[in-house]
Design a protein around this motif. Structure first.
Motif, mmCIF file in Angstrom:
data_model
loop_
_atom_site.group_PDB
_atom_site.id
_atom_site.type_symbol
_atom_site.label_atom_id
_atom_site.label_comp_id
_atom_site.label_asym_id
_atom_site.label_seq_id
_atom_site.Cartn_x
_atom_site.Cartn_y
_atom_site.Cartn_z
ATOM 1 N N SER A 1 13.228 -5.313 -1.635
ATOM 2 C CA SER A 1 14.201 -6.327 -2.039
ATOM 3 C C SER A 1 15.288 -5.768 -2.951
ATOM 4 O O SER A 1 16.208 -6.496 -3.329
ATOM 5 C CB SER A 1 13.497 -7.492 -2.745
ATOM 6 N N HIS A 2 15.197 -4.486 -3.306
ATOM 7 C CA HIS A 2 16.174 -3.881 -4.209
ATOM 8 C C HIS A 2 17.111 -2.941 -3.449
ATOM 9 O O HIS A 2 16.706 -2.317 -2.469
ATOM 10 C CB HIS A 2 15.464 -3.110 -5.322
ATOM 11 N N LEU B 1 0.833 -1.206 0.000
ATOM 12 C CA LEU B 1 0.000 0.000 0.000
ATOM 13 C C LEU B 1 0.869 1.257 0.000
ATOM 14 O O LEU B 1 0.610 2.208 -0.745
ATOM 15 C CB LEU B 1 -0.921 -0.005 1.219
ATOM 16 N N LEU B 2 1.916 1.256 0.824
ATOM 17 C CA LEU B 2 2.819 2.405 0.867
ATOM 18 C C LEU B 2 3.523 2.590 -0.472
ATOM 19 O O LEU B 2 3.691 3.718 -0.943
ATOM 20 C CB LEU B 2 3.851 2.217 1.982
ATOM 21 N N ALA B 3 3.933 1.488 -1.079
ATOM 22 C CA ALA B 3 4.614 1.574 -2.372
ATOM 23 C C ALA B 3 3.683 2.159 -3.430
ATOM 24 O O ALA B 3 4.087 3.029 -4.217
ATOM 25 C CB ALA B 3 5.110 0.192 -2.790
ATOM 26 N N ARG B 4 2.430 1.707 -3.459
ATOM 27 C CA ARG B 4 1.470 2.223 -4.443
ATOM 28 C C ARG B 4 1.232 3.713 -4.254
ATOM 29 O O ARG B 4 1.050 4.452 -5.221
ATOM 30 C CB ARG B 4 0.140 1.471 -4.332
ATOM 31 N N SER C 1 9.739 3.341 -14.641
ATOM 32 C CA SER C 1 9.512 2.024 -14.061
ATOM 33 C C SER C 1 10.134 0.955 -14.948
ATOM 34 O O SER C 1 10.417 1.185 -16.132
ATOM 35 C CB SER C 1 8.016 1.763 -13.911
ATOM 36 N N VAL C 2 10.331 -0.233 -14.379
ATOM 37 C CA VAL C 2 10.863 -1.352 -15.157
ATOM 38 C C VAL C 2 9.923 -1.668 -16.318
ATOM 39 O O VAL C 2 10.365 -1.916 -17.451
ATOM 40 C CB VAL C 2 11.051 -2.591 -14.256
ATOM 41 N N PRO D 1 7.560 0.215 -7.064
ATOM 42 C CA PRO D 1 7.310 -1.221 -7.228
ATOM 43 C C PRO D 1 6.981 -1.866 -5.883
ATOM 44 O O PRO D 1 7.532 -1.476 -4.848
ATOM 45 C CB PRO D 1 8.637 -1.757 -7.785
ATOM 46 N N SER D 2 6.107 -2.862 -5.893
ATOM 47 C CA SER D 2 5.705 -3.511 -4.644
ATOM 48 C C SER D 2 6.856 -4.263 -3.992
ATOM 49 O O SER D 2 6.852 -4.486 -2.782
ATOM 50 C CB SER D 2 4.544 -4.477 -4.906
#
Length: 352
Positions: free
Chosen positions: A44-45, A31-34, A269-270, A39-40
């Motif tokens: 991990s990046h 939700l925070l990412a959106r 975005s990717v 990206p969700s």
């Protein structure tokens, strides 16, 4: 109607760390990412392209949720060694800390185009190291600023090793003074702290700057320096999409040049990056392979580089994978290619 404010984005290491910690504290990371168009799987990046306001607001949220008034400062140790690729490797092989800072300043635009990083020689051999956000001194906010300053000092301390200790004589920040500065004083090792400045910086005396780097390799330094100089943006830089993508891939080669890193550097975005490449009739893997093939020929033609060093600069963790790829590109082994090219050059030289 007032004009719409332009969305300013920055390649951030702090945002993935904050989202990971917020997730561990029970917050809905997706939700925070959106909310910020991220990206969700951002946690991990190692980096993400994020709006500047996302860095500020997520830092403030993390401060509240984690009850940590120094959340940016405490995030700095989560940045792994080697995160800054060829710039970091070149700096670590400078003879002393002064040389390392000089290399970092020279090539800082390979790391982040939004932040200005500079140094200034002061009386008696002292050196001021500064970073600023043009147009907005507060930039990514208090926690983002403290994170950036802490990462710089931590990298310097890591470079000089455990047998030396580096601390600035004075530090300064663009943000306002927080209620408690004790943790800042403890981490940076100085009581001289100023706030409300136009930039963020640290002043080191000559003794600190002349500290030798114990792991420096004088033979490797010119190789890394040359590699970094080759990666600096062309003048003028490419204006077409494919040219810009190839340039960012070149910069990220020694770190693996992932599609995520390249998309972040391109400020898209990717999915958008892959779509744009599809419209051009190609894929990211094809572009990566082409850039590697181009750079591989240049590196192999340089007799000062061992084949292991060439493999590293191209982002191969396994030298055997590089050897197979080079054979596929040229129908020759790197040794055969080097011998042929250098032999041809030698035959063209006029007799003395």
């Amino acid at each position: 109607m007032s004009p719409r404010r332009q969305r300013v984005e920055i390649v951030s290491q702090l945002v993935p760390i904050l989202l990971k910690r917020l997730g561990e504290a029970g917050r809905d990371v997706a939700l925070l990412a959106r909310r910020y168009g991220l990206p969700s799987d951002t946690p991990s990046h190692p980096t993400v392209l994020a709006p500047v306001e996302a860095v500020r607001e997520l830092s403030e949220l993390a401060e509240s949720v984690l009850n940590d008034p120094f959340v940016g400062l405490h995030a700095a140790p989560s940045v792994p060694r080697g995160s800054y690729g060829v710039v970091e490797f070149a700096a670590r092989n400078a003879p002393d800390l002064r040389g390392a800072v000089g290399l970092a300043v020279r090539y800082h635009q390979l790391l982040n185009e939004l932040v200005e990083f500079s140094w200034e020689a002061r009386e008696g051999g002292a050196l001021a190291v500064e970073h600023r956000f043009p147009g907005d001194p507060l930039g990514v906010g208090r926690h983002g600023i403290e994170f950036s300053s802490a990462v710089v000092l931590r990298a310097m301390r890591d470079a000089v090793g455990k047998d030396a200790y580096v601390a600035p004589k004075r530090i300064w920040f663009a943000h306002r003074r927080p209620p408690d500065v004790s943790e800042l004083a403890a981490f940076f090792g100085t009581q001289e702290i100023e706030f409300g400045r136009e930039s963020n910086g640290m002043l080191f005396d000559a003794a600190a700057m002349d500290t030798p780097l114990p792991q420096a390799d004088g033979a490797l330094l010119p190789i890394l320096d040359r590699h970094a100089s080759m990666l600096l943006p062309a003048s003028p830089p490419p204006t077409n999409v494919l040219g810009r993508i190839r340039q960012h891939v070149r910069v990220g080669l020694s770190e693996g040049a992932s599609v995520e890193q390249t998309a972040a550097a391109m400020k898209m975005s990717v999915r958008t990056l892959q779509r744009r490449l599809g419209e051009l009739g190609t894929t990211f893997q094809v572009v990566l392979d082409g850039v590697r093939a181009e750079m591989a020929r240049q590196y192999v033609e340089d007799p000062r580089l061992s084949l292991g060093e060439v493999a590293f600069l191209l982002g191969y963790s396994d030298a055997r994978a590089f050897l197979r790829a080079f054979k596929r590109w040229t129908d020759e082994s790197p040794q055969q290619y080097r011998k042929r090219v250098l032999g041809a050059r030698s035959s063209r030289r006029p007799d003395p």
